[in-house]
Design a protein around this motif. Structure first.
Motif, PDB file in Angstrom:
ATOM      1  N   ARG A 126      57.261  88.242  81.632  1.00 22.81           N
ATOM      2  CA  ARG A 126      57.764  86.983  81.219  1.00 22.81           C
ATOM      3  C   ARG A 126      58.811  86.926  80.413  1.00 22.81           C
ATOM      4  O   ARG A 126      59.817  86.306  80.420  1.00 22.81           O
ATOM      5  N   VAL A 127      58.921  87.751  79.286  1.00 20.75           N
ATOM      6  CA  VAL A 127      59.827  87.853  78.159  1.00 20.75           C
ATOM      7  C   VAL A 127      61.053  88.097  78.723  1.00 20.75           C
ATOM      8  O   VAL A 127      62.174  87.249  78.586  1.00 20.75           O
ATOM      9  N   GLY A 128      61.275  89.067  79.666  1.00 22.40           N
ATOM     10  CA  GLY A 128      62.318  89.716  80.385  1.00 22.40           C
ATOM     11  C   GLY A 128      62.739  88.459  81.261  1.00 22.40           C
ATOM     12  O   GLY A 128      64.071  88.064  81.360  1.00 22.40           O
ATOM     13  N   TYR A 129      61.994  88.003  81.914  1.00 26.25           N
ATOM     14  CA  TYR A 129      62.334  86.646  82.910  1.00 26.25           C
ATOM     15  C   TYR A 129      63.126  85.510  82.124  1.00 26.25           C
ATOM     16  O   TYR A 129      64.164  85.265  82.532  1.00 26.25           O
ATOM     17  N   GLU A 130      62.481  85.302  80.946  1.00 21.28           N
ATOM     18  CA  GLU A 130      63.003  83.797  80.283  1.00 21.28           C
ATOM     19  C   GLU A 130      64.242  84.262  79.803  1.00 21.28           C
ATOM     20  O   GLU A 130      65.071  83.481  79.884  1.00 21.28           O
ATOM     21  N   ILE A 131      64.581  85.554  79.230  1.00 14.83           N
ATOM     22  CA  ILE A 131      65.800  85.921  78.546  1.00 14.83           C
ATOM     23  C   ILE A 131      66.865  85.886  79.808  1.00 14.83           C
ATOM     24  O   ILE A 131      67.916  85.457  79.473  1.00 14.83           O
ATOM     25  N   ALA A 186      61.561  97.192  85.349  1.00 16.85           N
ATOM     26  CA  ALA A 186      60.717  98.328  85.158  1.00 16.85           C
ATOM     27  C   ALA A 186      59.915  98.927  86.274  1.00 16.85           C
ATOM     28  O   ALA A 186      59.601  99.895  86.829  1.00 16.85           O
ATOM     29  N   GLY A 187      59.854  97.915  87.352  1.00 15.34           N
ATOM     30  CA  GLY A 187      59.170  97.989  88.670  1.00 15.34           C
ATOM     31  C   GLY A 187      59.119  97.183  89.785  1.00 15.34           C
ATOM     32  O   GLY A 187      59.576  96.001  89.375  1.00 15.34           O
ATOM     33  N   ASN A 188      58.558  97.190  90.951  1.00 18.29           N
ATOM     34  CA  ASN A 188      58.719  96.120  91.887  1.00 18.29           C
ATOM     35  C   ASN A 188      57.640  95.064  91.496  1.00 18.29           C
ATOM     36  O   ASN A 188      57.766  93.849  92.286  1.00 18.29           O
ATOM     37  N   ILE A 220      61.649  88.049  88.654  1.00 14.99           N
ATOM     38  CA  ILE A 220      62.931  88.465  88.162  1.00 14.99           C
ATOM     39  C   ILE A 220      63.766  88.875  89.515  1.00 14.99           C
ATOM     40  O   ILE A 220      64.988  88.614  89.392  1.00 14.99           O
ATOM     41  N   PHE A 221      63.224  89.312  90.313  1.00 19.35           N
ATOM     42  CA  PHE A 221      63.929  89.854  91.658  1.00 19.35           C
ATOM     43  C   PHE A 221      64.440  88.482  92.262  1.00 19.35           C
ATOM     44  O   PHE A 221      65.586  88.401  92.886  1.00 19.35           O
ATOM     45  N   ALA A 222      63.413  87.383  92.134  1.00 21.99           N
ATOM     46  CA  ALA A 222      63.805  86.237  92.835  1.00 21.99           C
ATOM     47  C   ALA A 222      64.914  85.456  92.146  1.00 21.99           C
ATOM     48  O   ALA A 222      65.787  84.980  92.555  1.00 21.99           O
ATOM     49  N   LEU A 223      64.914  85.530  90.761  1.00 16.94           N
ATOM     50  CA  LEU A 223      65.927  85.112  89.981  1.00 16.94           C
ATOM     51  C   LEU A 223      67.402  85.811  90.087  1.00 16.94           C
ATOM     52  O   LEU A 223      68.410  85.155  90.314  1.00 16.94           O
ATOM     53  N   CYS A 224      67.355  86.941  90.401  1.00 20.63           N
ATOM     54  CA  CYS A 224      68.658  87.923  90.548  1.00 20.63           C
ATOM     55  C   CYS A 224      69.160  87.557  92.066  1.00 20.63           C
ATOM     56  O   CYS A 224      69.984  87.225  92.081  1.00 20.63           O
ATOM     57  N   GLU A 225      68.070  87.248  92.932  1.00 21.45           N
ATOM     58  CA  GLU A 225      68.469  86.604  94.289  1.00 21.45           C
ATOM     59  C   GLU A 225      69.310  85.497  94.343  1.00 21.45           C
ATOM     60  O   GLU A 225      70.322  85.164  94.798  1.00 21.45           O
ATOM     61  N   ARG A 226      68.501  84.488  93.561  1.00 22.31           N
ATOM     62  CA  ARG A 226      69.345  82.997  93.487  1.00 22.31           C
ATOM     63  C   ARG A 226      70.504  83.164  92.724  1.00 22.31           C
ATOM     64  O   ARG A 226      71.640  82.458  93.229  1.00 22.31           O
ATOM     65  N   SER A 241      72.678  85.874  92.730  1.00 24.83           N
ATOM     66  CA  SER A 241      73.466  87.094  93.046  1.00 24.83           C
ATOM     67  C   SER A 241      73.849  88.164  92.283  1.00 24.83           C
ATOM     68  O   SER A 241      74.898  88.457  92.281  1.00 24.83           O
ATOM     69  N   VAL A 242      72.816  88.401  91.572  1.00 27.56           N
ATOM     70  CA  VAL A 242      73.028  89.537  90.580  1.00 27.56           C
ATOM     71  C   VAL A 242      72.248  90.850  91.164  1.00 27.56           C
ATOM     72  O   VAL A 242      71.303  90.756  91.516  1.00 27.56           O
ATOM     73  N   PRO A 243      73.017  91.961  91.156  1.00 25.29           N
ATOM     74  CA  PRO A 243      72.469  93.140  91.514  1.00 25.29           C
ATOM     75  C   PRO A 243      71.346  93.449  90.839  1.00 25.29           C
ATOM     76  O   PRO A 243      71.312  93.594  89.599  1.00 25.29           O
ATOM     77  N   ILE A 244      70.049  93.919  91.471  1.00 26.17           N
ATOM     78  CA  ILE A 244      68.923  94.481  90.646  1.00 26.17           C
ATOM     79  C   ILE A 244      68.539  95.921  91.002  1.00 26.17           C
ATOM     80  O   ILE A 244      68.621  96.049  92.262  1.00 26.17           O
ATOM     81  N   TYR A 245      68.008  96.673  90.261  1.00 25.46           N
ATOM     82  CA  TYR A 245      67.684  97.820  90.423  1.00 25.46           C
ATOM     83  C   TYR A 245      66.474  98.184  89.663  1.00 25.46           C
ATOM     84  O   TYR A 245      66.125  97.764  88.569  1.00 25.46           O
ATOM     85  N   CYS A 246      65.322  99.179  90.282  1.00 22.15           N
ATOM     86  CA  CYS A 246      64.332  99.655  89.673  1.00 22.15           C
ATOM     87  C   CYS A 246      64.718 101.021  88.850  1.00 22.15           C
ATOM     88  O   CYS A 246      65.430 101.592  89.006  1.00 22.15           O
ATOM     89  N   PHE A 247      63.815 100.801  87.614  1.00 18.13           N
ATOM     90  CA  PHE A 247      64.677 101.954  86.636  1.00 18.13           C
ATOM     91  C   PHE A 247      64.264 103.508  87.220  1.00 18.13           C
ATOM     92  O   PHE A 247      63.289 103.730  87.513  1.00 18.13           O
ATOM     93  N   ASP A 248      65.364 104.043  86.825  1.00 14.52           N
ATOM     94  CA  ASP A 248      65.453 105.702  87.214  1.00 14.52           C
ATOM     95  C   ASP A 248      66.448 106.035  86.601  1.00 14.52           C
ATOM     96  O   ASP A 248      67.690 105.688  86.602  1.00 14.52           O
ATOM     97  N   VAL A 249      66.257 107.037  85.486  1.00 19.88           N
ATOM     98  CA  VAL A 249      67.162 107.343  84.681  1.00 19.88           C
ATOM     99  C   VAL A 249      68.700 107.941  85.294  1.00 19.88           C
ATOM    100  O   VAL A 249      69.742 107.377  85.039  1.00 19.88           O
ATOM    101  N   ALA A 250      68.505 108.779  86.232  1.00 16.31           N
ATOM    102  CA  ALA A 250      69.573 109.182  87.077  1.00 16.31           C
ATOM    103  C   ALA A 250      70.178 107.933  87.647  1.00 16.31           C
ATOM    104  O   ALA A 250      71.698 108.024  87.571  1.00 16.31           O
ATOM    105  N   LYS A 251      69.698 107.097  88.346  1.00 17.82           N
ATOM    106  CA  LYS A 251      70.587 105.956  88.868  1.00 17.82           C
ATOM    107  C   LYS A 251      71.031 104.915  87.973  1.00 17.82           C
ATOM    108  O   LYS A 251      72.172 104.529  88.347  1.00 17.82           O
ATOM    109  N   VAL A 252      70.131 104.784  87.066  1.00 15.97           N
ATOM    110  CA  VAL A 252      71.093 103.953  85.940  1.00 15.97           C
ATOM    111  C   VAL A 252      72.206 104.580  85.323  1.00 15.97           C
ATOM    112  O   VAL A 252      73.098 103.865  85.431  1.00 15.97           O
TER     113      VAL A 252
END
Length: 96
Positions: free
Chosen positions: A12-17, A34-36, A41-47, A49-60
């Motif tokens: 919730r904190v992440g979503y609000e910020i 952090a995960g699926n 947060i996924f819905a907010l990013c879609e609304r 149009s912000v790219p969203i990724y699940c945490f993975d050190v190499a991919k980040v």
């Protein structure tokens, strides 16, 4: 760079910020969750149009290298430890 922001968000904190930043038109260039389970947060990013990724050190790290130097890292309740190699990709950092 120009005030670009990458947000590491969870729960919730992440979503609000993230919602605050997007609604005020900050230049959020990517969101890392952090995960699926963070469906709001996924819905907010879609609304907004912000790219969203699940945490993975190499991919980040790959994403951050592609983006170049980013102005801000906003760690908004992310459950993951951000190593020095990730943190060095940002000019400024804030941890909530």
């Amino acid at each position: 760079m120009e005030d670009s922001v990458v947000v590491f968000a969870s729960k919730r904190v992440g979503y609000e910020i993230l919602s605050f930043l997007l609604e005020r038109q900050y230049k959020v260039v990517a969101v890392i969750v952090a995960g699926n389970d963070d469906k709001e947060i996924f819905a907010l990013c879609e609304r907004f149009s912000v790219p969203i990724y699940c945490f993975d050190v190499a991919k980040v790290l790959e994403l951050l290298r592609a983006l170049g130097k980013v102005a801000w890292c906003v760690n908004a309740w992310s459950a993951h430890y951000l190593c020095a190699e990730i943190l060095e990709c940002f000019a400024h950092r804030i941890n909530v």
